[in-house]
Design a protein around this motif. Structure first.
Motif, PDB file in Angstrom:
ATOM      1  N   PHE A 163      50.705  40.923  53.707  1.00 26.56           N
ATOM      2  CA  PHE A 163      50.239  40.386  52.415  1.00 26.56           C
ATOM      3  C   PHE A 163      51.436  39.600  51.886  1.00 26.56           C
ATOM      4  O   PHE A 163      52.504  40.061  51.705  1.00 26.56           O
ATOM      5  CB  PHE A 163      49.512  41.349  51.446  1.00 26.56           C
ATOM      6  N   ASN A 183      54.054  33.973  28.021  1.00 33.44           N
ATOM      7  CA  ASN A 183      52.840  34.690  28.535  1.00 33.44           C
ATOM      8  C   ASN A 183      52.849  34.046  30.111  1.00 33.44           C
ATOM      9  O   ASN A 183      52.925  32.966  30.124  1.00 33.44           O
ATOM     10  CB  ASN A 183      51.818  34.406  28.004  1.00 33.44           C
ATOM     11  N   PHE A 229      49.073  34.536  37.074  1.00 37.87           N
ATOM     12  CA  PHE A 229      49.235  33.872  38.440  1.00 37.87           C
ATOM     13  C   PHE A 229      47.931  33.779  39.082  1.00 37.87           C
ATOM     14  O   PHE A 229      47.068  34.429  38.825  1.00 37.87           O
ATOM     15  CB  PHE A 229      50.285  34.402  39.309  1.00 37.87           C
ATOM     16  N   GLN A 266      44.803  36.053  38.337  1.00 34.55           N
ATOM     17  CA  GLN A 266      45.060  37.310  37.323  1.00 34.55           C
ATOM     18  C   GLN A 266      44.550  36.627  36.042  1.00 34.55           C
ATOM     19  O   GLN A 266      45.269  35.633  35.718  1.00 34.55           O
ATOM     20  CB  GLN A 266      46.651  37.699  37.348  1.00 34.55           C
ATOM     21  N   ASN A 293      44.107  37.850  33.138  1.00 36.03           N
ATOM     22  CA  ASN A 293      44.784  38.104  31.599  1.00 36.03           C
ATOM     23  C   ASN A 293      46.278  37.437  31.507  1.00 36.03           C
ATOM     24  O   ASN A 293      46.957  37.199  32.700  1.00 36.03           O
ATOM     25  CB  ASN A 293      44.861  39.460  31.275  1.00 36.03           C
ATOM     26  N   TRP A 294      46.695  37.171  30.527  1.00 33.31           N
ATOM     27  CA  TRP A 294      48.198  36.533  30.166  1.00 33.31           C
ATOM     28  C   TRP A 294      48.903  37.754  30.258  1.00 33.31           C
ATOM     29  O   TRP A 294      48.498  38.946  29.243  1.00 33.31           O
ATOM     30  CB  TRP A 294      48.316  35.731  29.066  1.00 33.31           C
ATOM     31  N   VAL A 295      50.152  37.921  30.619  1.00 30.71           N
ATOM     32  CA  VAL A 295      51.087  39.252  30.506  1.00 30.71           C
ATOM     33  C   VAL A 295      51.998  38.713  29.597  1.00 30.71           C
ATOM     34  O   VAL A 295      53.037  37.823  29.730  1.00 30.71           O
ATOM     35  CB  VAL A 295      51.566  39.692  31.772  1.00 30.71           C
ATOM     36  N   PRO A 296      52.081  39.103  28.024  1.00 31.54           N
ATOM     37  CA  PRO A 296      53.610  38.655  27.240  1.00 31.54           C
ATOM     38  C   PRO A 296      54.620  39.126  27.907  1.00 31.54           C
ATOM     39  O   PRO A 296      54.861  40.423  28.218  1.00 31.54           O
ATOM     40  CB  PRO A 296      52.821  39.572  25.957  1.00 31.54           C
ATOM     41  N   THR A 320      57.097  39.438  39.728  1.00 32.88           N
ATOM     42  CA  THR A 320      56.760  39.563  41.131  1.00 32.88           C
ATOM     43  C   THR A 320      55.255  39.707  41.213  1.00 32.88           C
ATOM     44  O   THR A 320      54.402  40.334  40.266  1.00 32.88           O
ATOM     45  CB  THR A 320      57.243  40.945  41.588  1.00 32.88           C
ATOM     46  N   ALA A 321      54.716  38.993  42.176  1.00 30.64           N
ATOM     47  CA  ALA A 321      53.248  38.885  42.423  1.00 30.64           C
ATOM     48  C   ALA A 321      52.884  39.314  43.704  1.00 30.64           C
ATOM     49  O   ALA A 321      53.542  38.692  44.549  1.00 30.64           O
ATOM     50  CB  ALA A 321      52.632  37.561  42.167  1.00 30.64           C
ATOM     51  N   THR A 322      51.999  40.182  44.099  1.00 27.90           N
ATOM     52  CA  THR A 322      51.503  40.518  45.303  1.00 27.90           C
ATOM     53  C   THR A 322      50.238  40.077  45.608  1.00 27.90           C
ATOM     54  O   THR A 322      49.272  40.547  44.771  1.00 27.90           O
ATOM     55  CB  THR A 322      52.012  41.844  45.730  1.00 27.90           C
ATOM     56  N   LEU A 376      46.472  40.376  47.108  1.00 31.89           N
ATOM     57  CA  LEU A 376      45.480  41.476  47.345  1.00 31.89           C
ATOM     58  C   LEU A 376      44.735  41.002  48.830  1.00 31.89           C
ATOM     59  O   LEU A 376      44.254  41.869  49.446  1.00 31.89           O
ATOM     60  CB  LEU A 376      44.566  41.871  46.406  1.00 31.89           C
ATOM     61  N   ASN A 379      40.123  36.862  27.977  1.00 33.95           N
ATOM     62  CA  ASN A 379      41.176  36.937  28.526  1.00 33.95           C
ATOM     63  C   ASN A 379      42.228  35.975  27.895  1.00 33.95           C
ATOM     64  O   ASN A 379      43.399  35.592  28.338  1.00 33.95           O
ATOM     65  CB  ASN A 379      41.258  36.713  30.028  1.00 33.95           C
ATOM     66  N   GLN A 418      49.444  45.726  40.396  1.00 29.29           N
ATOM     67  CA  GLN A 418      50.759  44.927  40.823  1.00 29.29           C
ATOM     68  C   GLN A 418      51.650  45.871  41.590  1.00 29.29           C
ATOM     69  O   GLN A 418      52.111  45.985  42.668  1.00 29.29           O
ATOM     70  CB  GLN A 418      51.240  44.039  40.162  1.00 29.29           C
ATOM     71  N   ARG A 422      40.958  46.282  49.974  1.00 29.93           N
ATOM     72  CA  ARG A 422      42.318  46.762  50.133  1.00 29.93           C
ATOM     73  C   ARG A 422      42.107  48.586  50.000  1.00 29.93           C
ATOM     74  O   ARG A 422      43.161  49.270  50.290  1.00 29.93           O
ATOM     75  CB  ARG A 422      43.275  46.369  49.075  1.00 29.93           C
TER      76      ARG A 422
END
Lengths: 143, 179
Positions: free
Chosen positions: A74, A92, A95, A108, A110-113, A125-127, A129, B26, B51, B98
């Motif tokens: 992946f 924010n 990805f 993704q 939602n926004w990550v502050p 980092t983004a992995t 799925l 969101n 993640q 997964r």
């Protein structure tokens, strides 16, 4: 003297909603609109930056975008950012993953502050799925 | 006369407000509460944990591991369903193929019992966790932290193969809108 309270009351009777709407319009006119900036990885290992908000572009610097794969096959992408401003920046991030032919395979929502202190380097980092996810599109917006 | 008008004006000011409207769940302009876990807090903690989990050794394989949900303890003063957090992790994993998630639905169990040759796969991992709360005040400023802890346990060895703690902290003197 007696006219002042009458005018004040009449202005209020016109309706709070219109007062709020006017204030909102004025505020929007004075503040540049938020725009989303994108960094998208490419198959040849490079990346493309789409800067839509120059305010953040002058402060947050993209140092690197690295792409690799997990032992399971992946895709993994790391983005390094640096705050080049003298003040802390709140950004924010979020990805999306794209397949080899450009279709969005996962995102993704939602926004990550993320707080960046002056001079700080932050790695996002983004992995993926899904196995078909090949390229990553990072979304970035100021507070 | 003047007093009456002033009173009427004051009442009108009190009546001012923003009419209700639909929001993107969101989005960035949701209500931020100091006394409860907001929906965006679950999303923030859940996406970070998802993640982290997919980068763990347990997921370094092509075949999807069989997972069963363990106990998630809500040790906060809020009353909420812990599936608000778990769904942010399990739903994307199940939909992407997964993980294989064991569901203990009574109707499905009854149907399986009546199906010859049907059997439930043995779980390889159990996901357990805890949600905690910490509060602090300084003058009028209130600070609330919600700590989300999750652990993935290998059932064959009872060893934790992945663990993650994610803290969401909010501070202010009153609730607001936006990040």
């Amino acid at each position: 003297m007696k006219a002042t309270p009458f005018i004040f009351a009449a202005a209020l009777l016109v309706g709070c909603t219109s007062v709020i709407k006017t204030a909102d319009k004025v505020e929007r006119g004075l503040t540049p609109p938020d725009a989303i900036n994108y960094v998208t990885t490419k198959a040849d290992g490079t990346f493309v930056v789409q800067m839509n908000d120059t305010r953040i572009g002058n402060k947050i610097e993209l140092l690197a975008a690295r792409k690799s794969k997990t032992p399971g096959g992946f895709a993994v992408v790391q983005f390094d950012f640096r705050n080049g401003a003298f003040l802390g920046q709140n950004i924010n991030v979020s990805f999306e993953w794209l397949s080899a032919n450009g279709q969005v395979t996962e995102r993704q929502d939602n926004w990550v502050p993320t707080l960046l202190e002056p001079g700080a380097i932050k790695t996002v980092t983004a992995t993926a799925l899904k196995a078909e996810s090949a390229e990553c599109r990072l979304r970035l917006i100021s507070r | 006369m003047n007093k009456t008008l002033l009173l009427a004006s004051a009442l009108l000011i009190v009546g001012c407000g923003t009419p209700a409207s639909y929001k993107d769940p969101n989005g960035r302009d949701l209500v931020v509460s100091l006394e409860k876990v907001n929906i965006q807090d679950f999303a923030t903690a859940g996406s970070a944990m998802l993640q982290s989990m997919v980068q763990s050794k347990a997921f370094d394989r092509k075949d999807p591991p069989v997972l069963q949900l363990g106990q998630i303890l809500n040790d906060t003063t809020n009353n909420f369903d812990t599936s608000l957090l778990l769904s942010k992790i399990t739903m994307p994993l199940v939909n992407a193929g997964r993980i294989q998630l064991i569901e203990s639905d009574p109707v499905a169990s009854a149907a399986r019992t009546a199906t010859p040759g049907a059997k439930v796969p043995t779980p390889e991992f159990v996901l357990k966790g805890k949600i905690l709360e910490d509060r602090a005040n300084a003058g009028r400023t209130r600070q609330a932290s919600y700590i989300f802890q999750l652990t993935l346990v290998d059932v064959r060895t009872s060893l934790a193969v992945w663990a993650k703690e994610e803290t969401v902290t909010k501070a202010g003197s009153k609730n607001s809108v936006g990040f």
